[in-house]
Design an enzyme around this catalytic site. Structure first.
Site, PDB file in Angstrom:
ATOM      1  N   ARG A   1      -5.800  25.161  54.206  1.00 61.06           N
ATOM      2  CA  ARG A   1      -6.488  26.431  53.977  1.00 61.06           C
ATOM      3  C   ARG A   1      -7.941  26.244  53.582  1.00 61.06           C
ATOM      4  NH1 ARG A   1      -4.149  31.283  53.184  1.00 61.06           N
ATOM      5  NH2 ARG A   1      -1.938  31.307  53.648  1.00 61.06           N
TER       6      ARG A   1
ATOM      7  N   ASP B   1      -5.053  29.126  58.615  1.00 61.33           N
ATOM      8  CA  ASP B   1      -3.924  29.774  57.958  1.00 61.33           C
ATOM      9  C   ASP B   1      -2.741  29.435  58.862  1.00 61.33           C
ATOM     10  OD1 ASP B   1      -1.882  31.327  57.165  1.00 61.33           O
ATOM     11  OD2 ASP B   1      -2.902  33.248  57.407  1.00 61.33           O
TER      12      ASP B   1
ATOM     13  N   LYS C   1      11.234  16.952  52.860  1.00 61.45           N
ATOM     14  CA  LYS C   1      12.268  17.557  52.026  1.00 61.45           C
ATOM     15  C   LYS C   1      11.647  18.269  50.831  1.00 61.45           C
ATOM     16  CE  LYS C   1      13.515  15.756  48.221  1.00 61.45           C
ATOM     17  NZ  LYS C   1      12.523  15.294  47.241  1.00 61.45           N
TER      18      LYS C   1
ATOM     19  N   HIS D   1      12.258  10.019  52.588  1.00 62.56           N
ATOM     20  CA  HIS D   1      11.444   8.797  52.584  1.00 62.56           C
ATOM     21  C   HIS D   1      12.225   7.564  52.124  1.00 62.56           C
ATOM     22  CE1 HIS D   1      10.645   9.546  48.258  1.00 62.56           C
ATOM     23  NE2 HIS D   1      10.341   8.274  48.198  1.00 62.56           N
TER      24      HIS D   1
ATOM     25  N   LYS E   1      12.418   2.954  53.269  1.00 64.48           N
ATOM     26  CA  LYS E   1      12.246   1.798  52.386  1.00 64.48           C
ATOM     27  C   LYS E   1      12.899   0.575  53.027  1.00 64.48           C
ATOM     28  CE  LYS E   1      12.080   4.497  48.108  1.00 64.48           C
ATOM     29  NZ  LYS E   1      10.896   4.196  47.317  1.00 64.48           N
TER      30      LYS E   1
ATOM     31  N   GLU F   1      13.754   6.902  36.904  1.00 65.79           N
ATOM     32  CA  GLU F   1      12.295   7.043  36.940  1.00 65.79           C
ATOM     33  C   GLU F   1      11.769   7.177  35.521  1.00 65.79           C
ATOM     34  OE1 GLU F   1      10.610   9.318  40.449  1.00 65.79           O
ATOM     35  OE2 GLU F   1      12.313  10.541  39.871  1.00 65.79           O
TER      36      GLU F   1
ATOM     37  N   ASP G   1      16.618  17.858  43.990  1.00 58.38           N
ATOM     38  CA  ASP G   1      15.411  17.073  44.273  1.00 58.38           C
ATOM     39  C   ASP G   1      15.756  15.642  44.698  1.00 58.38           C
ATOM     40  OD1 ASP G   1      12.519  16.582  44.220  1.00 58.38           O
ATOM     41  OD2 ASP G   1      12.895  15.386  42.412  1.00 58.38           O
TER      42      ASP G   1
ATOM     43  N   HIS H   1      18.063  11.782  48.735  1.00 58.22           N
ATOM     44  CA  HIS H   1      17.934  10.318  48.624  1.00 58.22           C
ATOM     45  C   HIS H   1      19.255   9.637  48.263  1.00 58.22           C
ATOM     46  CE1 HIS H   1      13.840  11.382  48.890  1.00 58.22           C
ATOM     47  NE2 HIS H   1      13.580  11.538  47.615  1.00 58.22           N
TER      48      HIS H   1
ATOM     49  N   LYS I   1      14.607  11.674  35.281  1.00 55.58           N
ATOM     50  CA  LYS I   1      13.201  11.459  34.912  1.00 55.58           C
ATOM     51  C   LYS I   1      13.176  11.002  33.454  1.00 55.58           C
ATOM     52  CE  LYS I   1      11.499  13.744  38.590  1.00 55.58           C
ATOM     53  NZ  LYS I   1      11.130  12.931  39.746  1.00 55.58           N
TER      54      LYS I   1
HETATM   55  C1  BG6 Z   1      10.713  12.545  45.684  1.00 55.30           C
HETATM   56  C2  BG6 Z   1      11.057  13.485  44.551  1.00 55.30           C
HETATM   57  O1  BG6 Z   1      11.404  12.913  46.840  1.00 55.30           O
HETATM   58  O2  BG6 Z   1      11.065  11.220  45.319  1.00 55.30           O
HETATM   59  C3  BG6 Z   1      10.353  13.065  43.284  1.00 55.30           C
HETATM   60  O3  BG6 Z   1      10.658  14.815  44.884  1.00 55.30           O
HETATM   61  C4  BG6 Z   1      10.631  11.603  42.971  1.00 55.30           C
HETATM   62  O4  BG6 Z   1      10.753  13.881  42.178  1.00 55.30           O
HETATM   63  C5  BG6 Z   1      10.378  10.711  44.191  1.00 55.30           C
HETATM   64  O5  BG6 Z   1       9.782  11.211  41.908  1.00 55.30           O
HETATM   65  C6  BG6 Z   1      10.848   9.294  43.939  1.00 55.30           C
HETATM   66  O6  BG6 Z   1      10.472   8.471  45.000  1.00 55.30           O
HETATM   67  P1  BG6 Z   1      10.283   6.901  44.812  1.00 55.30           P
HETATM   68  O7  BG6 Z   1       9.995   6.394  46.183  1.00 55.30           O
HETATM   69  O8  BG6 Z   1       9.136   6.724  43.846  1.00 55.30           O
HETATM   70  O9  BG6 Z   1      11.555   6.388  44.240  1.00 55.30           O
END
Ligand code: BG6
Length: 486
Positions: free
Chosen positions: A42, A86, A139, A169, A173, A207, A226, A231, A329
């Site tokens: 934007r 937009d 995601k 993602h 890895k 984390e 999340d 994952h 977290k």
């Molecule tokens: C993301 C989440 O998909 O993955 C985050 O939205 C999280 O909350 C992150 O911190 C963790 O990814 P990685 O690769 O650091 O383990």
């Protein structure tokens, strides 16, 4: 000439992950020749201003990895362009279509998922969803099965399933892919990879970071949606799936869907026993005081920042083998690992005193902080003791112990692999619609059970491994979570 369009090209994901990944691919000569990279967002800025921002972010990351090269940057710079749009308006996307030109276009939606449906509809009207085009979705797509379907129906109106690349993602890895190599590239594991030899599986994604400024997003989703829906269930699938017939995208994804379909639903009466919800309170992480989630949020909230679940897979291979998953977290360490705990010996011929006790074998697949695969085996303690003493030793596949010439020069960002695959049209490491649906179905069952039971998060002090009930989840079955470093 092909083009990659980054919607949300000035946002956090693009600046922190996508553009640095593209730079590294450029650096290694892996980007398709002639590929244009167009940021679209934007913000009213010129291509020059955008390029300057990209350089700043990419250079910092590349220098930290000792991989900055003016020459590689010049090549990437020549591909880069920017257009203020937009993205929800077809009219506004027409000039973007002109910039893209006649070649195939891959569009990465690095924007809020709440905009996906409107964006793909506008893309279709603007001619950015032609037969050769692709769309990459970050995601989370939706926050439950129903909202996932709503968004995905809009996506399916514009693109066929083969054109849709849903990113998780974690699948990019290195060690996650290595899991496939370990299981199916060796003969020694697969015969043991079942309920006859395996006692249980643990998956931990710990984390140290808190939610911080991300709370407007996070508060709506929580750890279950999340991290676990995507994952962690993906990791579970790769551990649990049957051998695919080959590595074709559909062969692998067919096997993953079967696992998801076999997950036993968690019912209302089991939520207290089989699930844990936690939320961090003020504490200390890495020696520094940190705020509680409520304080970051500015008001009390029922969102979980920690979840632990016992999952059961109702099929022949895994009958009776629990899969324990936990993520949170503000835990003491950034640690992601899969632990395959083998069964105890059926009978021991060795002394059973404390020192000589035989520990069951344990295979640990560590993704973070270091990538490593290690197997604990029992070994004779050297010496002339009259009674043979055993000790566990670790056989490790870590790079530190291998031929250094084979070591990769740096650890790749997971998005490098995934961007390259999306550009090449290989969807093996992306999530198919039915996979995402099954994962949502199971996760919806958990959140419905939580709601039905009025099951709110327990507090845990930041810097600890979640609420005490997370330990109980395991100890109740006579097991315990792996302690770091082992
Ligand atoms: C993301 C989440 O998909 O993955 C985050 O939205 C999280 O909350 C992150 O911190 C963790 O990814 P990685 O690769 O650091 O383990």
């Amino acid at each position: 000439m092909a083009a990659l369009v980054l919607f949300g090209g000035g946002g956090d994901l693009a600046m922190r992950m996508l553009l640095p990944s593209l730079y590294f691919l450029e650096h290694d000569g892996l980007l398709p020749e002639g590929l244009k990279i167009i940021g679209a967002a934007r913000s009213e800025e010129t291509p020059e201003e955008y390029v300057a921002k990209v350089r700043q972010s990419v250079e910092a990351k590349a220098r930290a990895d000792d991989a900055w090269s003016e020459e590689a940057w010049a090549r990437m710079r020549a591909r880069l362009d920017y257009l203020a749009v937009d993205a929800t308006s077809a009219e506004s996307l027409k000039p973007l279509k002109d910039k893209v030109g006649p070649g195939a276009c891959t569009s990465f939606l690095a924007v809020s998922p709440s905009l996906y449906a409107r964006i793909v509809t506008a893309m279709r009207a603007a001619g950015l969803a032609e037969a050769d085009d692709r769309v990459v979705l970050e995601k989370p797509v939706g926050r439950d099965l129903e909202s996932f379907r709503e968004i995905d129906d809009a996506v399916a109106d514009a693109f066929s399933e083969q054109q849709v690349f849903r990113i998780d993602h974690y699948l990019g890895k290195e060690t996650v892919q290595n899991l496939i190599a370990l299981r199916f590239g060796n003969t020694i594991f697969e015969p043991l990879w079942n309920a006859l030899s395996i006692d249980h599986v643990q998956i931990t994604v710990g984390e140290t970071v808190g939610v911080g400024d991300r709370w407007p997003y996070y508060d709506e989703y929580g750890a279950l949606r999340d991290m676990l829906q995507n994952h962690m269930l993906q990791l579970l699938c790769l551990v649990a799936m049957e051998p695919p017939s080959d590595l074709d995208p559909d062969s692998v994804r067919n096997e993953k869907v079967k696992v998801l379909r076999s997950l036993r639903p968690i019912r209302l009466e089991e939520v207290e026993r089989d699930t844990v919800r936690g939320q961090y309170t003020a504490g200390e992480v890495g020696g520094k005081p940190v705020k509680g989630y409520d304080q970051e949020r500015g008001q009390p909230s029922d969102t979980e920042t920690f979840v632990a679940i016992r999952a059961d897979i109702d099929n022949w291979r895994w009958a009776g083998v629990p899969f324990f998953m936990r993520t949170g977290k503000r835990l003491p360490e950034k640690r992601t690992e899969i632990v395959i705990q083998f069964k105890a010996l059926p009978h021991s011929i060795f002394d059973r005193d404390e020192r000589g006790a035989v520990q069951p074998n344990r295979l640990i697949i560590a993704l973070q902080p270091e990538e490593d695969i290690s197997l604990t085996v029992m070994n004779k303690r050297p010496g002339l003791d009259q009674r043979m003493q055993l000790q566990p030793i670790k056989m490790s596949l870590s790079w530190g112990q291998q031929d250094q010439s084979a070591r990769p020069p740096r650890r790749r960002i997971a998005y490098e692999r995934l961007l390259l695959d999306a550009l090449n049209g290989d969807s093996t490491l992306f999530v198919r619609r039915d996979e995402a649906e099954q994962a949502w179905k199971w996760v919806d069952g958990v959140s419905d059970a939580w709601a039905g039971a009025g099951f709110t998060p327990h507090g845990y002090v930041a810097g600890t491994w979640g609420p005490q009930s997370a330990d109980l989840l395991m100890s109740r079955t006579g097991r315990s979570w792996n302690v770091g470093g082992g």
